[in-house]
Structures are given as structure tokens and as C-alpha cells.
Scaffold this motif. Sequence first.
Motif, PDB file in Angstrom:
ATOM      1  N   ILE A 186       0.854  -1.186   0.000  1.00 43.94           N
ATOM      2  CA  ILE A 186       0.000   0.000   0.000  1.00 43.94           C
ATOM      3  C   ILE A 186       0.892   1.239   0.000  1.00 43.94           C
ATOM      4  O   ILE A 186       1.763   1.393   0.861  1.00 43.94           O
ATOM      5  CB  ILE A 186      -0.936   0.022   1.233  1.00 43.94           C
ATOM      6  N   SER A 187       0.697   2.116  -0.969  1.00 45.71           N
ATOM      7  CA  SER A 187       1.532   3.318  -1.071  1.00 45.71           C
ATOM      8  C   SER A 187       1.184   4.306   0.037  1.00 45.71           C
ATOM      9  O   SER A 187       0.070   4.283   0.597  1.00 45.71           O
ATOM     10  CB  SER A 187       1.352   3.982  -2.432  1.00 45.71           C
ATOM     11  N   GLU A 188       2.140   5.184   0.324  1.00 41.20           N
ATOM     12  CA  GLU A 188       1.906   6.218   1.329  1.00 41.20           C
ATOM     13  C   GLU A 188       0.761   7.133   0.901  1.00 41.20           C
ATOM     14  O   GLU A 188      -0.028   7.589   1.732  1.00 41.20           O
ATOM     15  CB  GLU A 188       3.181   7.036   1.536  1.00 41.20           C
ATOM     16  N   GLU A 189       0.676   7.378  -0.420  1.00 39.38           N
ATOM     17  CA  GLU A 189      -0.399   8.236  -0.926  1.00 39.38           C
ATOM     18  C   GLU A 189      -1.769   7.609  -0.673  1.00 39.38           C
ATOM     19  O   GLU A 189      -2.714   8.290  -0.249  1.00 39.38           O
ATOM     20  CB  GLU A 189      -0.205   8.485  -2.424  1.00 39.38           C
ATOM     21  N   ASP A 190      -1.877   6.299  -0.920  1.00 39.89           N
ATOM     22  CA  ASP A 190      -3.153   5.608  -0.703  1.00 39.89           C
ATOM     23  C   ASP A 190      -3.501   5.553   0.780  1.00 39.89           C
ATOM     24  O   ASP A 190      -4.662   5.690   1.164  1.00 39.89           O
ATOM     25  CB  ASP A 190      -3.101   4.195  -1.286  1.00 39.89           C
ATOM     26  N   GLN A 192      -2.548   7.727   3.089  1.00 37.68           N
ATOM     27  CA  GLN A 192      -2.929   9.081   3.495  1.00 37.68           C
ATOM     28  C   GLN A 192      -4.328   9.417   3.014  1.00 37.68           C
ATOM     29  O   GLN A 192      -5.131  10.016   3.751  1.00 37.68           O
ATOM     30  CB  GLN A 192      -1.931  10.092   2.951  1.00 37.68           C
ATOM     31  N   ALA A 193      -4.650   9.027   1.759  1.00 38.89           N
ATOM     32  CA  ALA A 193      -5.981   9.299   1.214  1.00 38.89           C
ATOM     33  C   ALA A 193      -7.052   8.566   2.005  1.00 38.89           C
ATOM     34  O   ALA A 193      -8.121   9.119   2.297  1.00 38.89           O
ATOM     35  CB  ALA A 193      -6.035   8.901  -0.259  1.00 38.89           C
ATOM     36  N   ALA A 194      -6.777   7.313   2.371  1.00 41.62           N
ATOM     37  CA  ALA A 194      -7.743   6.537   3.147  1.00 41.62           C
ATOM     38  C   ALA A 194      -7.923   7.142   4.536  1.00 41.62           C
ATOM     39  O   ALA A 194      -9.046   7.186   5.069  1.00 41.62           O
ATOM     40  CB  ALA A 194      -7.282   5.089   3.261  1.00 41.62           C
ATOM     41  N   TYR A 195      -6.828   7.618   5.119  1.00 35.93           N
ATOM     42  CA  TYR A 195      -6.907   8.252   6.439  1.00 35.93           C
ATOM     43  C   TYR A 195      -7.721   9.529   6.369  1.00 35.93           C
ATOM     44  O   TYR A 195      -8.599   9.776   7.217  1.00 35.93           O
ATOM     45  CB  TYR A 195      -5.504   8.542   6.961  1.00 35.93           C
ATOM     46  N   ASP A 196      -7.469  10.357   5.364  1.00 32.62           N
ATOM     47  CA  ASP A 196      -8.204  11.620   5.212  1.00 32.62           C
ATOM     48  C   ASP A 196      -9.699  11.356   5.030  1.00 32.62           C
ATOM     49  O   ASP A 196     -10.544  12.074   5.590  1.00 32.62           O
ATOM     50  CB  ASP A 196      -7.668  12.403   4.017  1.00 32.62           C
ATOM     51  N   PHE A 217      -2.251  10.304  11.972  1.00 33.59           N
ATOM     52  CA  PHE A 217      -1.958   9.397  10.866  1.00 33.59           C
ATOM     53  C   PHE A 217      -0.854   8.411  11.246  1.00 33.59           C
ATOM     54  O   PHE A 217      -0.958   7.216  10.982  1.00 33.59           O
ATOM     55  CB  PHE A 217      -1.543  10.191   9.625  1.00 33.59           C
ATOM     56  N   GLU A 218       0.186   8.905  11.898  1.00 29.89           N
ATOM     57  CA  GLU A 218       1.308   8.041  12.263  1.00 29.89           C
ATOM     58  C   GLU A 218       0.879   6.974  13.273  1.00 29.89           C
ATOM     59  O   GLU A 218       1.307   5.823  13.197  1.00 29.89           O
ATOM     60  CB  GLU A 218       2.466   8.869  12.830  1.00 29.89           C
ATOM     61  N   ASP A 219       0.014   7.363  14.220  1.00 33.95           N
ATOM     62  CA  ASP A 219      -0.447   6.406  15.221  1.00 33.95           C
ATOM     63  C   ASP A 219      -1.366   5.356  14.609  1.00 33.95           C
ATOM     64  O   ASP A 219      -1.423   4.208  15.078  1.00 33.95           O
ATOM     65  CB  ASP A 219      -1.191   7.120  16.351  1.00 33.95           C
ATOM     66  N   TYR A 220      -2.104   5.739  13.570  1.00 31.88           N
ATOM     67  CA  TYR A 220      -3.113   4.845  12.988  1.00 31.88           C
ATOM     68  C   TYR A 220      -2.590   4.135  11.731  1.00 31.88           C
ATOM     69  O   TYR A 220      -3.243   3.238  11.210  1.00 31.88           O
ATOM     70  CB  TYR A 220      -4.364   5.650  12.631  1.00 31.88           C
ATOM     71  N   ARG A 221      -1.417   4.523  11.279  1.00 34.55           N
ATOM     72  CA  ARG A 221      -0.904   4.048   9.993  1.00 34.55           C
ATOM     73  C   ARG A 221      -0.822   2.525   9.914  1.00 34.55           C
ATOM     74  O   ARG A 221      -1.259   1.916   8.934  1.00 34.55           O
ATOM     75  CB  ARG A 221       0.480   4.645   9.750  1.00 34.55           C
ATOM     76  N   GLU A 222      -0.236   1.879  10.912  1.00 40.83           N
ATOM     77  CA  GLU A 222      -0.038   0.432  10.877  1.00 40.83           C
ATOM     78  C   GLU A 222      -1.374  -0.314  10.823  1.00 40.83           C
ATOM     79  O   GLU A 222      -1.549  -1.255  10.038  1.00 40.83           O
ATOM     80  CB  GLU A 222       0.768  -0.025  12.096  1.00 40.83           C
ATOM     81  N   GLU A 225      -2.950   0.224   7.376  1.00 40.17           N
ATOM     82  CA  GLU A 225      -2.284  -0.585   6.356  1.00 40.17           C
ATOM     83  C   GLU A 225      -2.750  -2.039   6.435  1.00 40.17           C
ATOM     84  O   GLU A 225      -3.011  -2.691   5.418  1.00 40.17           O
ATOM     85  CB  GLU A 225      -0.774  -0.508   6.529  1.00 40.17           C
ATOM     86  N   TYR A 226      -2.864  -2.549   7.650  1.00 42.62           N
ATOM     87  CA  TYR A 226      -3.333  -3.922   7.854  1.00 42.62           C
ATOM     88  C   TYR A 226      -4.748  -4.096   7.293  1.00 42.62           C
ATOM     89  O   TYR A 226      -5.034  -5.070   6.575  1.00 42.62           O
ATOM     90  CB  TYR A 226      -3.313  -4.259   9.346  1.00 42.62           C
ATOM     91  N   GLN A 227      -5.629  -3.157   7.612  1.00 40.31           N
ATOM     92  CA  GLN A 227      -7.003  -3.247   7.132  1.00 40.31           C
ATOM     93  C   GLN A 227      -7.078  -3.224   5.608  1.00 40.31           C
ATOM     94  O   GLN A 227      -7.826  -3.993   4.993  1.00 40.31           O
ATOM     95  CB  GLN A 227      -7.835  -2.101   7.717  1.00 40.31           C
TER      96      GLN A 227
END
Length: 254
Positions: A186-190, A192-196, A217-222, A225-227
Motif C-alpha cells: 500500500i503506497s503512502e499516498e493511498d 494518506q488518502a484513506a486516512y483523510d 496518521f502516524e499512530d493509525y498508519r499500521e 495498512e493492515y485493514q
Amino acid sequence: MKKKLFMGIGVCTLAFGLVACGGDDKAEEEVAAPEESENVEQEMGPDIDTESIPDVIATVNGEDINKEIYVGNLEQGAMQLQMQGIDIESEEGLAELEVMKEQLLDRIINSTLITQAANEEGVEATEEEIDKGITELIAQIGLESEEQLQELLDEQGVSTDELRADVAETVKSEKYLDQNIEVSDISEEDLQAAYDELVEMVEAEGEGKETPEIPSFEDYREQLEYQMQMEQEQEQVGKLIETLRADSEITTHI
């Protein structure tokens, strides 16, 4: 990085059975009076007429699937509904059971198709992989040692060879899936877009109310990504199963 999402239906049934006859039952006995436990069993009985279920629930590419796997999982599902406070004799409970029956039959057939495909491709499970699978099973059902597992197997009338055979089928099926699906990074762009998008949705739902705290975002990133990897993997497994079903002869008997 792939995530395991497949668990053999036989191992699932075994795990449910071991949990039911293990610590969970003892805990229920401490909380509920004997009369209450007996009432739970009586309530479950009329709604799950196991006698009317044929011995063979489906035939997949000439392989008969016996009712024991179906019944074991169905009874576990009914217990879970009751634990959620759903009266399985109510209209809601009966509707939930009907949906559960249909989904369970599909899941058993899908599991059988994947196992058959793994065997056809000559996928093997090493003794080390089987040992690891048993260790994971022990942790899943909350045991501390193989000795405790053996005690529960004895209570269930399940031999060690039968357990190892079930775990081997699960290992082979997981390896088959690994070989036949590809989960891309999963790219960082994807991410970030999913988080937004998630943040916007939470804020929109909480408009006019006290907005829940949203992790950074940093706290929720992992977790995010898993989801997203799981969603990608589930989609590919679904397509693979569709292909297997299209190429197979399936007859249901219930």
C-alpha cells in the motif's frame, strides 16, 4: 506482507469444541446456576434440529462433506447469538440463524474447494509447519501447553493424528492461497488518502455532537495498512473461489 485470513473449517470446529469443553464451560458454571445452564441447552435444541440434517450436507467434486462440521459450527454460532443477548427462538434469532446456515454452508464448500485445489497442485505441509500450526492453535484457545491440549483432545475423543491431519490441511490451503494471490504494498499516498477519508467521515457523523478523538496518521498508519491489505486479500480470495466454483461440480443436500 501477507496476512493469514484462511483457517480450515475442520480446525475451526475443533477449536470451538475445545474452547467449549475447556475453561469457558467452567467459567459459565461458576456464573450460572445448573438450572440456567440446562435452560440454555433446552432453548438451543428446538431451533437446531440436527436430526433432520442429512448425514452428507454437500458433495464437492465427488467428495462428500459430512454433517458433523456443519452442526458443530452451527451450534457454536447459536451460542454466540445467545451470548449477544439474542433470543434464538425470536423472529430476529430465527432470521439470524437462517443467514448463518447459508453462510456456513458456503464457507464449508469454499474451504473444501481450496483444500482440493491445494492437493491437486501437490502442495505439502512439513512437520515443522504442522507443529507451528498446533502451537498457534494452543495460543488461540488460551492453553499453556501441549499437555493441556492433549487433555482436551482426549475429552473430545480426537486423536493427535486427526488433529495433525486437520492442521496439515489448513497449512496446505494457506500455502495454496499464498501462491495464487498477490497482495501489493500500500503506497503512502493511498494510506494518506484513506486516512483523510476516514477523518472526514468521522467528523461528518459527529457533526453537532462531541467528536471522538481521532488518532494521528502516524499512530493509525499500521492498523490502516493492515485493514487495507486484508481488504485487498479478501477480494482476491473471493475471485479465486469464484473461479474454483465455476470449474467445480457442487451439489448441496440441505
